[in-house]
Design a protein around this motif. Structure first.
Motif, PDB file in Angstrom:
ATOM      1  N   SER A   1      14.747  45.476  17.481  1.00  0.00           N
ATOM      2  CA  SER A   1      15.888  44.993  17.029  1.00  0.00           C
ATOM      3  C   SER A   1      15.663  43.103  17.156  1.00  0.00           C
TER       4      SER A   1
ATOM      5  N   THR B   1      23.548  37.722  17.126  1.00  0.00           N
ATOM      6  CA  THR B   1      23.744  38.094  18.336  1.00  0.00           C
ATOM      7  C   THR B   1      22.706  39.095  17.894  1.00  0.00           C
TER       8      THR B   1
ATOM      9  N   GLU C   1      27.782  46.612  22.204  1.00  0.00           N
ATOM     10  CA  GLU C   1      27.610  45.457  21.306  1.00  0.00           C
ATOM     11  C   GLU C   1      26.958  44.419  22.225  1.00  0.00           C
TER      12      GLU C   1
ATOM     13  N   GLY D   1      21.792  37.278  12.380  1.00  0.00           N
ATOM     14  CA  GLY D   1      22.127  39.022  12.578  1.00  0.00           C
ATOM     15  C   GLY D   1      23.580  39.175  12.006  1.00  0.00           C
ATOM     16  N   ASN D   2      24.168  39.401  12.404  1.00  0.00           N
ATOM     17  CA  ASN D   2      26.026  40.721  12.058  1.00  0.00           C
ATOM     18  C   ASN D   2      26.308  40.546  12.422  1.00  0.00           C
TER      19      ASN D   2
ATOM     20  N   ASP E   1      21.374  43.424  17.183  1.00  0.00           N
ATOM     21  CA  ASP E   1      21.943  44.793  17.081  1.00  0.00           C
ATOM     22  C   ASP E   1      21.698  45.555  18.743  1.00  0.00           C
ATOM     23  N   ASN E   2      21.044  45.248  19.013  1.00  0.00           N
ATOM     24  CA  ASN E   2      20.505  45.924  20.158  1.00  0.00           C
ATOM     25  C   ASN E   2      19.668  45.207  20.927  1.00  0.00           C
TER      26      ASN E   2
ATOM     27  N   MET F   1      29.262  39.145  21.558  1.00  0.00           N
ATOM     28  CA  MET F   1      30.283  40.142  19.355  1.00  0.00           C
ATOM     29  C   MET F   1      31.137  40.469  20.622  1.00  0.00           C
TER      30      MET F   1
ATOM     31  N   TYR G   1      16.023  39.663  14.984  1.00  0.00           N
ATOM     32  CA  TYR G   1      16.811  39.138  15.887  1.00  0.00           C
ATOM     33  C   TYR G   1      16.617  37.270  16.091  1.00  0.00           C
TER      34      TYR G   1
END
Length: 357
Positions: A48, A40, A100, A135-136, A42-43, A104, A52
């Motif tokens: 962002s 996903t 989020e 992503g994170n 981050d924004n 997420m 991604y």
């Protein structure tokens, strides 16, 4: 070795028995259970989204064209425009309260429930966490955390019921790349696709039965919409198409329905080449035009609701159906953190932990 099953103090690092006093301290051995999903941004702002999408669309498992052709097109054309449109789509579904994406939020909830289940059974012998392919939190960072926590074995679980090179395989690729950087590489196992697991099929069936109980007018057809891949991938040996078809068949048999009450379609086309058919967005319009005015849509290939279900199905596909004369459209959410789904995933994990705990 140390027994860390129930005593929290056994999480502490210490020198192995009979080791020299200056030996590095070692944490008690654990088994890591690492869940993995797609990822996903981050924004939903431009940069962002660009970061991604660049990571996602640069993956050769996803887009396998020659980089000499693909990268200039991606960097100079697609990534100058698509972050805006994709950002708007994400904004429409964003979990503003938690800052989020829904994917997420749902993955965190799934992980928390699976963690509680595993720790209730195995105590401190296991460590449960999740990562994202794009992503994170990154796969690399979570593998590092598990190794540092004392995990000498890691069970890697891509949360895709069906195998596809662009999903399960690329997740495993990233996991193996992370392992390459570890000095003391843990033993590993990867979980095979669970598209035909009886508990998964049962969870799917229960979710559909509950949804149908709430619908005043029974749908004429249930559309099982799976994420698409280029048809060429099927011809090159990817089993995804066949596994999706089998899930629909098993679901139909469990529900006790006729062939006319349930169909398989594929969504999310990208690029000019032919993808797996029938295309969901076209098929729902055809259904409406041929008199099927009430339909329900579910997405069995997704373990959690995301942009492809909450935005694409609920908006683009829904709109296609209504514009063609459809009257009643019901989206049945993914299994997400439903208890039957968590029970199914936990059972798959147990079966894959054999001999480890």
């Amino acid at each position: 070795m140390f027994d860390a099953k129930s005593d929290p103090s056994m999480d502490e690092a210490r020198c192995p028995v009979h080791a020299a006093p200056d030996h590095p301290k070692v944490k008690p051995a654990k088994v890591g259970i690492l869940l993995a999903n797609l990822g996903t941004p981050d924004n939903y702002d431009y940069w962002s989204m660009r970061r991604y999408l660049n990571e996602f669309l640069s993956d050769k498992r996803v887009i396998d064209y020659s980089p000499w052709i693909w990268q200039p097109l991606l960097q100079l054309v697609i990534l100058t425009k698509r972050p805006f449109s994709s950002g708007e789509a994400y904004k429409s579904i964003w979990n503003e309260e938690q800052g989020e994406s829904p994917l997420m939020t749902i993955t965190k909830d799934q992980t928390a429930k699976i963690k509680a289940t595993m720790e209730a059974e195995y105590g401190n012998q296991v460590m449960v966490d999740f990562c994202m392919r794009y992503g994170n939190p990154s796969t690399k960072s979570k593998v590092r955390e598990m190794v540092e926590a004392g995990c000498t074995k890691i069970l890697f679980f891509p949360l895709y019921p069906h195998y596809a090179g662009a999903t399960s395989a690329t997740a495993c690729d990233q996991f193996f790349r992370a392992l390459m950087e570890e000095k003391w590489q843990p033993l590993t196992r990867t979980v095979e696709p669970y598209f035909e697991h009886p508990m998964y099929i049962e969870a799917l069936a229960q979710s559909i039965e509950r949804a149908y109980e709430k619908i005043e007018n029974r749908p004429d057809v249930l559309v099982c919409s799976y994420h698409g891949v280029p048809k060429r991938y099927l011809m090159e040996g990817d089993p995804y198409h066949c596994q999706c078809q089998k899930t629909t068949r098993l679901l139909k048999e469990r529900l006790g329905w006729d062939d006319s009450e349930i169909i398989t379609t594929f969504q999310s086309r990208f690029g000019p080449e032919e993808w797996l058919k029938p295309y969901t967005v076209e098929e729902v319009a055809r259904l409406a035009e041929t008199g099927k005015k009430k339909i329900a849509v579910c997405a069995p290939a997704f373990s959690a609701d995301c942009i492809e279900t909450l935005e694409e199905i609920n908006e683009e596909i829904h709109e296609s159906f209504e514009e063609a004369g459809g009257e009643e459209f019901t989206y049945i959410p993914c299994l997400n953190d439903d208890d039957a789904h968590i029970a199914a995933l936990s059972q798959v994990i147990r079966e894959n932990l054999g001999g480890w705990v």
